[in-house]
Write an enzyme that holds these catalytic residues in place. Sequence first.
Site, PDB file in Angstrom:
ATOM      1  N   ASN A  98     -84.303 -42.228  62.557  1.00 44.90           N
ATOM      2  CA  ASN A  98     -84.710 -43.476  63.184  1.00 44.90           C
ATOM      3  C   ASN A  98     -84.237 -43.540  64.634  1.00 44.90           C
ATOM      4  O   ASN A  98     -83.098 -43.196  64.961  1.00 44.90           O
ATOM      5  CB  ASN A  98     -84.207 -44.697  62.395  1.00 44.90           C
ATOM      6  N   GLN A  99     -85.156 -43.968  65.510  1.00 47.61           N
ATOM      7  CA  GLN A  99     -84.869 -44.106  66.936  1.00 47.61           C
ATOM      8  C   GLN A  99     -85.081 -45.571  67.306  1.00 47.61           C
ATOM      9  O   GLN A  99     -86.180 -46.104  67.147  1.00 47.61           O
ATOM     10  CB  GLN A  99     -85.798 -43.215  67.770  1.00 47.61           C
ATOM     11  N   GLU A 100     -84.026 -46.201  67.808  1.00 42.30           N
ATOM     12  CA  GLU A 100     -84.089 -47.630  68.131  1.00 42.30           C
ATOM     13  C   GLU A 100     -83.720 -47.851  69.589  1.00 42.30           C
ATOM     14  O   GLU A 100     -82.911 -47.116  70.154  1.00 42.30           O
ATOM     15  CB  GLU A 100     -83.143 -48.409  67.209  1.00 42.30           C
ATOM     16  N   HIS A 111     -89.300 -45.213  62.794  1.00 42.50           N
ATOM     17  CA  HIS A 111     -88.632 -45.037  61.515  1.00 42.50           C
ATOM     18  C   HIS A 111     -88.455 -43.541  61.235  1.00 42.50           C
ATOM     19  O   HIS A 111     -89.179 -42.701  61.775  1.00 42.50           O
ATOM     20  CB  HIS A 111     -89.448 -45.682  60.396  1.00 42.50           C
ATOM     21  N   CYS A 138     -89.340 -47.669  53.394  1.00 43.32           N
ATOM     22  CA  CYS A 138     -89.775 -49.066  53.488  1.00 43.32           C
ATOM     23  C   CYS A 138     -91.301 -49.129  53.429  1.00 43.32           C
ATOM     24  O   CYS A 138     -91.991 -48.112  53.492  1.00 43.32           O
ATOM     25  CB  CYS A 138     -89.257 -49.700  54.780  1.00 43.32           C
ATOM     26  N   CYS A 141     -93.209 -47.432  56.334  1.00 46.13           N
ATOM     27  CA  CYS A 141     -93.314 -45.974  56.264  1.00 46.13           C
ATOM     28  C   CYS A 141     -94.265 -45.522  55.162  1.00 46.13           C
ATOM     29  O   CYS A 141     -94.967 -44.521  55.309  1.00 46.13           O
ATOM     30  CB  CYS A 141     -91.935 -45.359  56.063  1.00 46.13           C
TER      31      CYS A 141
END
Length: 302
Positions: A98-100, A111, A138, A141
């Site tokens: 995950n990249q936020e 995600h 989730c 995804c």
Amino acid sequence: MNTQAQKHISQRIRQALSQMENQTLAQDLWHILGEQHFQGFLPHFVVRHLCEKYRITDKQLALALLPLSACYANPTISHFSVGAVAKGESGHFYFGANQEFCATHIQQTIHAEQSAIAHAWMRDETRLTDITVNYTPCGHCRQFMNELNSADILRIHLPHNQNNLLDQYLPDAFGPKDLNIAHRLFDQEDHGLQFSTQDMLVRTAVQAANRAHAPYSCCYSGVAIQLQDQQIFHGSYAENAAFNPSLPALQSALNYLLLNGNEVENIARVVLVERPLTLSYRTMAEELLAYLGEVKLEYIAL
């Protein structure tokens, strides 16, 4: 970035390997990843060699690799690292995490399952057979995976539950077939976009736009990122039947860059090429770049 992200990827990998139960396997992985400059990718012959040496299945290897793939996460909002490993029909393993991004819209996030899928797509994989992830996917995804050309046979593996088909996680699904869309994500595409230039970065972005998966809007877009050392990474737009799980081209390119062991601080140029018929990702891309640094978006509309 959070404390984890401030460490170089090699430090994060070393720390995760130190906690692996099989330390002989950990040493092998350290040498393999180090030799390829910590790219989150294992070619099929390496996967086969490790499975044969340690007498494990590729599924068991993928599960063991989850802490390593989670090292590539940048959970600046959630502080919750998710790792994924996508297996291609080629036998290659592709890491994802995950990249936020803080100080911008939460929709800019990537995600882990999206990350692994986009990583495989940018490396020219043609079909995925398995997705292994350290936490249950989730709904976002699950819907994103439903766009794949292998959605009907895709197997999902969790540490506590393996060998489930996607339709067990997404029963009575809505997807491309409901909208009479024949082309699926990972199918080969060329939209015929053209732009005359000798600039290699622009040409790379045009190529990325030509392979974009956007059958619903036909707004094809691609991004090319050049680092200070002249490395170039590309990303294509991946659209979804449910729209919101779509992955913009800039996120796809940034994800590819990060999973190759690089850092966003080294970005020198970014080019976005798109055909903006009913929508445009220009503003969204400019906002994300403003968060990442001072590099200005170079934009071309076709």
